[in-house]
Scaffold this motif. Sequence first.
Motif, PDB file in Angstrom:
ATOM      1  N   GLU A 209       0.835  -1.199   0.000  1.00  0.00           N
ATOM      2  CA  GLU A 209       0.000   0.000   0.000  1.00  0.00           C
ATOM      3  C   GLU A 209       0.871   1.251   0.000  1.00  0.00           C
ATOM      4  N   GLN A 210       0.290   2.331  -0.511  1.00  0.00           N
ATOM      5  CA  GLN A 210       0.955   3.625  -0.481  1.00  0.00           C
ATOM      6  C   GLN A 210       0.566   4.425   0.755  1.00  0.00           C
ATOM      7  N   SER A 211      -0.041   3.777   1.741  1.00  0.00           N
ATOM      8  CA  SER A 211      -0.630   4.500   2.870  1.00  0.00           C
ATOM      9  C   SER A 211      -1.606   5.541   2.308  1.00  0.00           C
ATOM     10  N   ASP A 212      -2.623   5.025   1.618  1.00  0.00           N
ATOM     11  CA  ASP A 212      -3.552   5.902   0.899  1.00  0.00           C
ATOM     12  C   ASP A 212      -4.267   6.887   1.807  1.00  0.00           C
ATOM     13  N   ARG A 213      -4.547   6.470   3.019  1.00  0.00           N
ATOM     14  CA  ARG A 213      -5.198   7.406   3.944  1.00  0.00           C
ATOM     15  C   ARG A 213      -4.278   8.578   4.254  1.00  0.00           C
ATOM     16  N   ASP A 214      -2.967   8.306   4.372  1.00  0.00           N
ATOM     17  CA  ASP A 214      -2.016   9.387   4.607  1.00  0.00           C
ATOM     18  C   ASP A 214      -1.850  10.264   3.370  1.00  0.00           C
ATOM     19  N   LEU A 215      -1.900   9.657   2.195  1.00  0.00           N
ATOM     20  CA  LEU A 215      -1.858  10.452   0.964  1.00  0.00           C
ATOM     21  C   LEU A 215      -2.979  11.477   0.963  1.00  0.00           C
ATOM     22  N   ALA A 216      -4.192  11.003   1.223  1.00  0.00           N
ATOM     23  CA  ALA A 216      -5.342  11.914   1.240  1.00  0.00           C
ATOM     24  C   ALA A 216      -5.227  12.921   2.371  1.00  0.00           C
ATOM     25  N   ARG A 217      -4.779  12.461   3.533  1.00  0.00           N
ATOM     26  CA  ARG A 217      -4.671  13.357   4.689  1.00  0.00           C
ATOM     27  C   ARG A 217      -3.695  14.498   4.413  1.00  0.00           C
ATOM     28  N   LEU A 218      -2.527  14.185   3.877  1.00  0.00           N
ATOM     29  CA  LEU A 218      -1.533  15.218   3.604  1.00  0.00           C
ATOM     30  C   LEU A 218      -2.065  16.245   2.611  1.00  0.00           C
ATOM     31  N   ALA A 219      -2.694  15.772   1.533  1.00  0.00           N
ATOM     32  CA  ALA A 219      -3.220  16.696   0.533  1.00  0.00           C
ATOM     33  C   ALA A 219      -4.331  17.561   1.113  1.00  0.00           C
ATOM     34  N   LEU A 220      -5.209  16.957   1.913  1.00  0.00           N
ATOM     35  CA  LEU A 220      -6.338  17.699   2.452  1.00  0.00           C
ATOM     36  C   LEU A 220      -5.914  18.656   3.569  1.00  0.00           C
ATOM     37  N   GLU A 221      -4.896  18.274   4.341  1.00  0.00           N
ATOM     38  CA  GLU A 221      -4.375  19.217   5.326  1.00  0.00           C
ATOM     39  C   GLU A 221      -3.838  20.465   4.633  1.00  0.00           C
ATOM     40  N   GLN A 222      -3.195  20.274   3.474  1.00  0.00           N
ATOM     41  CA  GLN A 222      -2.700  21.423   2.725  1.00  0.00           C
ATOM     42  C   GLN A 222      -3.863  22.243   2.169  1.00  0.00           C
ATOM     43  N   ALA A 223      -4.928  21.566   1.729  1.00  0.00           N
ATOM     44  CA  ALA A 223      -6.097  22.284   1.226  1.00  0.00           C
ATOM     45  C   ALA A 223      -6.705  23.165   2.315  1.00  0.00           C
ATOM     46  N   VAL A 224      -6.796  22.627   3.538  1.00  0.00           N
ATOM     47  CA  VAL A 224      -7.346  23.405   4.643  1.00  0.00           C
ATOM     48  C   VAL A 224      -6.402  24.544   5.027  1.00  0.00           C
ATOM     49  N   GLU A 225      -5.107  24.276   5.017  1.00  0.00           N
ATOM     50  CA  GLU A 225      -4.141  25.331   5.331  1.00  0.00           C
ATOM     51  C   GLU A 225      -4.238  26.476   4.324  1.00  0.00           C
ATOM     52  N   ASP A 226      -4.415  26.132   3.042  1.00  0.00           N
ATOM     53  CA  ASP A 226      -4.465  27.147   1.991  1.00  0.00           C
ATOM     54  C   ASP A 226      -5.799  27.878   1.934  1.00  0.00           C
ATOM     55  N   ASN A 227      -6.899  27.174   2.244  1.00  0.00           N
ATOM     56  CA  ASN A 227      -8.239  27.704   1.979  1.00  0.00           C
ATOM     57  C   ASN A 227      -9.105  27.879   3.217  1.00  0.00           C
ATOM     58  N   GLY A 228      -8.572  27.530   4.387  1.00  0.00           N
ATOM     59  CA  GLY A 228      -9.390  27.556   5.584  1.00  0.00           C
ATOM     60  C   GLY A 228     -10.277  26.322   5.643  1.00  0.00           C
ATOM     61  N   ASN A 229     -11.111  26.234   6.671  1.00  0.00           N
ATOM     62  CA  ASN A 229     -11.952  25.036   6.822  1.00  0.00           C
ATOM     63  C   ASN A 229     -13.395  25.276   6.383  1.00  0.00           C
ATOM     64  N   GLU A 230     -13.579  26.307   5.563  1.00  0.00           N
ATOM     65  CA  GLU A 230     -14.888  26.543   4.951  1.00  0.00           C
ATOM     66  C   GLU A 230     -14.679  26.836   3.468  1.00  0.00           C
ATOM     67  N   PHE A 231     -15.081  25.891   2.627  1.00  0.00           N
ATOM     68  CA  PHE A 231     -14.989  26.115   1.181  1.00  0.00           C
ATOM     69  C   PHE A 231     -15.951  25.185   0.457  1.00  0.00           C
TER      70      PHE A 231
END
Length: 345
Positions: free
Chosen positions: A135-157
């Motif tokens: 496995e590529q640790s798919d949950r971590d793949l998604a988590r890292l990308a989404l943490e960056q999305a929240v950092e860039d855009n806030g938690n309301e979008f």
Amino acid sequence: MISRRLFTGLIGAAAMLPGLGWAADMPKPFDNAGDVKVALVRYLSTGDFFQAYLSGVEKQAEAIGVDLRVFDSRQDAALQADMVDQAIALGIDGIIIQHGLTESMQAAAQRAVDAGIKVVAFDVNVENAAIPQVEQSDRDLARLALEQAVEDNGNEFVAGYVYVPGIAPLDRRDETWKKVKGDNPGIKEVAQFGTLDNPIANSVANQARSVLSANPNITVMFAPYDEFAKGVKIAVDEAGMSGNVSIYSADVSTADIAAMREGGSAWKATAATNPAVVGEVSVRALAMLLAGEDPGHNVVVPPTLITQAMLNDLDIKNMGELGTKVPAFAHADVAVPGWMPLPAR
């Protein structure tokens, strides 16, 4: 006459060369590695990720010295199951099942196990305790990308989401997406779409055009597979919305890096493992099984967050430079027994 010190040095130098090992140092059956037949049975093969994965499989197989056969079903689930049976009939010693659908591969994988063949599975859940899951640790793949999305855009979008159910890595990434939405109720998913029809990027682009037209208030697109992200970017660029929409994905390739570094690109971040490294790990895990060793049931390759800013700041233009300038991306110390020859770096 060669001195003991020089002789020892020559042995050490030779042992570091890929594919060159002393038979006495290799466990059975790799003391006659050329007689070991290994098959890669693929479901997905379109896109840079899968080309790089195949390259990793080939290089690690060559380093060990085994006879590799590649079967490519091109997203035909029934054909992939038939190809497992073909490999069984050919007397293959070990099989790597790469992607696929649980409902079509579970029985086929069991037939291989029943025939005495060692099997590992990459990114397909064959629901078999005897088969290690790479496995590529798919949950971590998604988590890292989404943490960056929240950092860039806030938690309301307002978000669009690209997803095709039934594919194990996408299903695992979907679990993380659902958790992030649950933890951040200000994230509003207004559209879910996706397809694996070839060519995947163009097919997704066709869908994304309609989604963006119907939902011009979307500011974030979560596309957790780089072919999905390519398709979304095509549609965003055509709609002239690259300044309004940010894309977050999983996986990476040289083409992805170029797309992320384009002026004004909407593709802000991806989380990825090196697909070539994952291919190498898949072969090593199978080789360990063939040697009577246990790689563990879940063979996890850790991911790296790759942002547009990182690529620009480090002037990374391709996968080679990514591995050089971000060393964690170049190698995974996973499934590496002491006897295992590794590919040249």
